[in-house]
Design a protein around this motif. Sequence first.
Motif, mmCIF file in Angstrom:
data_model
loop_
_atom_site.group_PDB
_atom_site.id
_atom_site.type_symbol
_atom_site.label_atom_id
_atom_site.label_comp_id
_atom_site.label_asym_id
_atom_site.label_seq_id
_atom_site.Cartn_x
_atom_site.Cartn_y
_atom_site.Cartn_z
ATOM 1 N N LEU A 115 -2.988 -7.251 -8.842
ATOM 2 C CA LEU A 115 -2.294 -8.072 -7.837
ATOM 3 C C LEU A 115 -1.499 -7.185 -6.878
ATOM 4 O O LEU A 115 -1.538 -7.391 -5.662
ATOM 5 C CB LEU A 115 -1.376 -9.067 -8.545
ATOM 6 N N LEU A 116 -0.781 -6.193 -7.416
ATOM 7 C CA LEU A 116 0.014 -5.306 -6.568
ATOM 8 C C LEU A 116 -0.869 -4.516 -5.608
ATOM 9 O O LEU A 116 -0.542 -4.359 -4.424
ATOM 10 C CB LEU A 116 0.834 -4.344 -7.428
ATOM 11 N N LYS A 117 -1.999 -4.013 -6.101
ATOM 12 C CA LYS A 117 -2.901 -3.228 -5.253
ATOM 13 C C LYS A 117 -3.556 -4.090 -4.182
ATOM 14 O O LYS A 117 -3.867 -3.610 -3.091
ATOM 15 C CB LYS A 117 -3.972 -2.559 -6.119
ATOM 16 N N GLU A 118 -3.776 -5.350 -4.476
ATOM 17 C CA GLU A 118 -4.329 -6.266 -3.475
ATOM 18 C C GLU A 118 -3.322 -6.528 -2.360
ATOM 19 O O GLU A 118 -3.699 -6.746 -1.212
ATOM 20 C CB GLU A 118 -4.715 -7.593 -4.131
ATOM 21 N N ARG A 119 -2.043 -6.495 -2.699
ATOM 22 C CA ARG A 119 -0.993 -6.839 -1.738
ATOM 23 C C ARG A 119 -0.473 -5.646 -0.943
ATOM 24 O O ARG A 119 -0.089 -5.800 0.216
ATOM 25 C CB ARG A 119 0.190 -7.490 -2.472
ATOM 26 N N TYR A 120 -0.411 -4.472 -1.579
ATOM 27 C CA TYR A 120 0.329 -3.362 -0.990
ATOM 28 C C TYR A 120 -0.454 -2.046 -0.963
ATOM 29 O O TYR A 120 -1.322 -1.809 -1.801
ATOM 30 C CB TYR A 120 1.617 -3.093 -1.794
ATOM 31 N N ASP A 121 -0.068 -1.192 -0.018
ATOM 32 C CA ASP A 121 -0.417 0.223 -0.048
ATOM 33 C C ASP A 121 0.663 0.893 -0.892
ATOM 34 O O ASP A 121 1.817 1.013 -0.475
ATOM 35 C CB ASP A 121 -0.427 0.785 1.380
ATOM 36 N N LEU A 122 0.304 1.352 -2.079
ATOM 37 C CA LEU A 122 1.279 1.857 -3.037
ATOM 38 C C LEU A 122 1.407 3.380 -3.016
ATOM 39 O O LEU A 122 2.059 3.964 -3.887
ATOM 40 C CB LEU A 122 0.907 1.397 -4.454
ATOM 41 N N GLY B 84 1.356 -9.912 0.562
ATOM 42 C CA GLY B 84 2.588 -9.180 0.280
ATOM 43 C C GLY B 84 3.836 -9.860 0.793
ATOM 44 O O GLY B 84 4.950 -9.456 0.439
ATOM 45 N N PHE B 85 3.687 -10.876 1.649
ATOM 46 C CA PHE B 85 4.821 -11.671 2.116
ATOM 47 C C PHE B 85 5.065 -12.890 1.222
ATOM 48 O O PHE B 85 6.066 -13.588 1.380
ATOM 49 C CB PHE B 85 4.596 -12.155 3.545
ATOM 50 N N MET B 86 4.145 -13.137 0.303
ATOM 51 C CA MET B 86 4.306 -14.261 -0.621
ATOM 52 C C MET B 86 5.323 -13.893 -1.701
ATOM 53 O O MET B 86 5.577 -12.705 -1.961
ATOM 54 C CB MET B 86 2.958 -14.582 -1.278
ATOM 55 N N PRO B 87 5.935 -14.874 -2.351
ATOM 56 C CA PRO B 87 6.853 -14.576 -3.453
ATOM 57 C C PRO B 87 6.175 -13.672 -4.488
ATOM 58 O O PRO B 87 5.003 -13.855 -4.811
ATOM 59 C CB PRO B 87 7.164 -15.957 -4.040
ATOM 60 N N LEU B 88 6.911 -12.694 -4.968
ATOM 61 C CA LEU B 88 6.362 -11.724 -5.912
ATOM 62 C C LEU B 88 6.604 -12.186 -7.343
ATOM 63 O O LEU B 88 7.748 -12.432 -7.732
ATOM 64 C CB LEU B 88 7.021 -10.357 -5.693
ATOM 65 N N TYR C 2 13.070 -4.821 -0.970
ATOM 66 C CA TYR C 2 13.881 -5.758 -0.199
ATOM 67 C C TYR C 2 13.456 -7.219 -0.375
ATOM 68 O O TYR C 2 12.376 -7.510 -0.857
ATOM 69 C CB TYR C 2 13.839 -5.359 1.277
ATOM 70 N N LEU C 3 14.334 -8.091 0.098
ATOM 71 C CA LEU C 3 14.319 -9.534 -0.090
ATOM 72 C C LEU C 3 14.765 -9.820 -1.533
ATOM 73 O O LEU C 3 14.787 -8.926 -2.371
ATOM 74 C CB LEU C 3 12.953 -10.168 0.229
ATOM 75 N N HIS C 4 15.116 -11.038 -1.818
ATOM 76 C CA HIS C 4 15.740 -11.352 -3.102
ATOM 77 C C HIS C 4 14.840 -11.098 -4.296
ATOM 78 O O HIS C 4 15.312 -10.893 -5.409
ATOM 79 C CB HIS C 4 16.196 -12.819 -3.109
ATOM 80 N N ASP C 5 13.507 -11.102 -4.073
ATOM 81 C CA ASP C 5 12.593 -10.873 -5.198
ATOM 82 C C ASP C 5 11.882 -9.528 -5.122
ATOM 83 O O ASP C 5 10.988 -9.248 -5.919
ATOM 84 C CB ASP C 5 11.557 -11.995 -5.289
ATOM 85 N N GLY C 6 12.261 -8.675 -4.153
ATOM 86 C CA GLY C 6 11.678 -7.351 -4.059
ATOM 87 C C GLY C 6 10.259 -7.319 -3.538
ATOM 88 O O GLY C 6 9.545 -6.327 -3.728
ATOM 89 N N ARG C 7 9.839 -8.365 -2.822
ATOM 90 C CA ARG C 7 8.454 -8.430 -2.345
ATOM 91 C C ARG C 7 8.164 -7.464 -1.195
ATOM 92 O O ARG C 7 7.001 -7.189 -0.907
ATOM 93 C CB ARG C 7 8.117 -9.853 -1.903
ATOM 94 N N LEU C 8 9.201 -6.969 -0.529
ATOM 95 C CA LEU C 8 9.030 -6.070 0.611
ATOM 96 C C LEU C 8 9.449 -4.662 0.199
ATOM 97 O O LEU C 8 10.599 -4.420 -0.139
ATOM 98 C CB LEU C 8 9.868 -6.557 1.795
ATOM 99 N N LEU C 9 8.518 -3.719 0.243
ATOM 100 C CA LEU C 9 8.746 -2.397 -0.328
ATOM 101 C C LEU C 9 9.500 -1.453 0.600
ATOM 102 O O LEU C 9 10.162 -0.530 0.133
ATOM 103 C CB LEU C 9 7.408 -1.770 -0.736
ATOM 104 N N THR C 10 9.402 -1.641 1.914
ATOM 105 C CA THR C 10 10.041 -0.737 2.870
ATOM 106 C C THR C 10 10.768 -1.538 3.950
ATOM 107 O O THR C 10 10.540 -2.747 4.120
ATOM 108 C CB THR C 10 8.994 0.158 3.562
ATOM 109 N N LEU C 11 11.597 -0.842 4.710
ATOM 110 C CA LEU C 11 12.267 -1.497 5.835
ATOM 111 C C LEU C 11 11.255 -1.904 6.904
ATOM 112 O O LEU C 11 11.443 -2.910 7.593
ATOM 113 C CB LEU C 11 13.328 -0.575 6.425
#
Length: 467
Positions: free
Chosen positions: A67-74, A124-128, A428-437
């Motif tokens: 799921l993380l790899k589908e959402r983000y460049d890690l 990646g903008f969806m709730p994590l 960032y954001l309350h659930d940490g769904r956003l990894l960078t500024l």
Amino acid sequence: MKGINDSKKAARLFLSVATLCLGATSLNAKEEKSSSYASVVVKEDFESTMKRMKAEKPGITKKHNTLLKERYDLSNRPSKKVNMSGGKPVQEGVRVKLPAGMTWEKLSSMSAEEIREKNLFPQGFMPLPHPHHSEGGMLFPKFHIDKVKKQDNRDLTRFDLDFDLKDHFLPEFPSPIYLTTRPDIGDVSQGKLVSVDNYFELFDGVLNPKQLEGLRLLVTPFPQQQFNATNDRRSEHPSFGVSCFDCHANGNSNAATHLVGDIRPQENRHRLDTPTLRGVYQQRLFGSQRALKTVEDFTEFEQRAAYFDGDHVIAAKKGVNALERGSQVHFMAEFQSILDFPPAPKLDVFDKLDPSKATKAELRGEAIFNGKGQCIECHGGPAFSDNMMHDMKVERFYKPTLKAGLLATAQGPIKSFPLRGIKDTPPYLHDGRLLTLEDTVEFFNLILNIKLSAEEKKDLVTYMQAL
């Protein structure tokens, strides 16, 4: 007559047995019904539970990592110019992945309704979700587990789950500690993780006796839902529990995660990215949605309820630490209230950029922040927060979806977190769904329909890194 009486007795017996059976069926149905309360009676012995969960762990981990790899460049892409206050490089670039064939410019030109109907809202903008959302519970990065094990001889390892986000996306560890009362000292922690092992030697003579006792309580482990001495814990061996500073490491954050305790049913509960305690003296609301009014309320609520998923019955069973409000809670709050933000040498006494120190890009970013970007609407006032709750209505952009145990739907108002020292507290954001500024700028550019240019987005990030 005797035969008739025997028949009547048999009929009565049959009815009694049927009634009991129906009652048992009804009782079973009630037991199976979802409840806000966890079962107090454990029906599976501890060894069987641990064996089963250990066996399930690889599959759960693999599914969540997918799921993380589908959402983000890690990937690890550290900045060569910008560091956190303790020296760790911040991560650069937008990490949220776009749907195939889409660009940020094209996406931002579409309406919320169109994005929703075409299912184009970036995942990646969806709730994590929590790494195992149906199980939940406190979960710590490995670097924190290893340090605590070595320093305090406590083991915060869970046998059923591992922390999910990569270390390079997390706050530096251990974070520096700055005090409002002693800015002349700089980092009071001297680069150490503050715990029961060293708090006295580091702070004796710096804090008054009440503050020192408050710090002692903040670094003292107490029973918690997953870490305790009962047979429904998630640590292999009975545990003293966790301390406040196991999540708020050195008064900042190590990005430890949990599920909020104040929402039911389970699939509606939000993942929680541990916020920093720096600058709580500037805040008037505590908890991402609870809107607790004082740091004392927050401190007492955390140990009485949030530690135990908001379940006071389970808390009593596991050994809740019932803090005394007039002394212990007050002492803990008094220490928290002197934790300061990291230095921001380019800001003047009114938290505005000093033109003689700031770069042109930072000054352009400040203008965007206060104007076109609309950031000032929620992040005005001391420490760049209006101390209010806001509902961004992000659900406009997607249809309710159940994925990985989390129901992505309307989430309601969230408090405005301070932006002072923001580069020190990813994700960032309350659930940490956003990894960078950069991710946060793209997120708000879309949901607020601001239509920033690529250069304006870059300048806005540069400005926030100076706060």
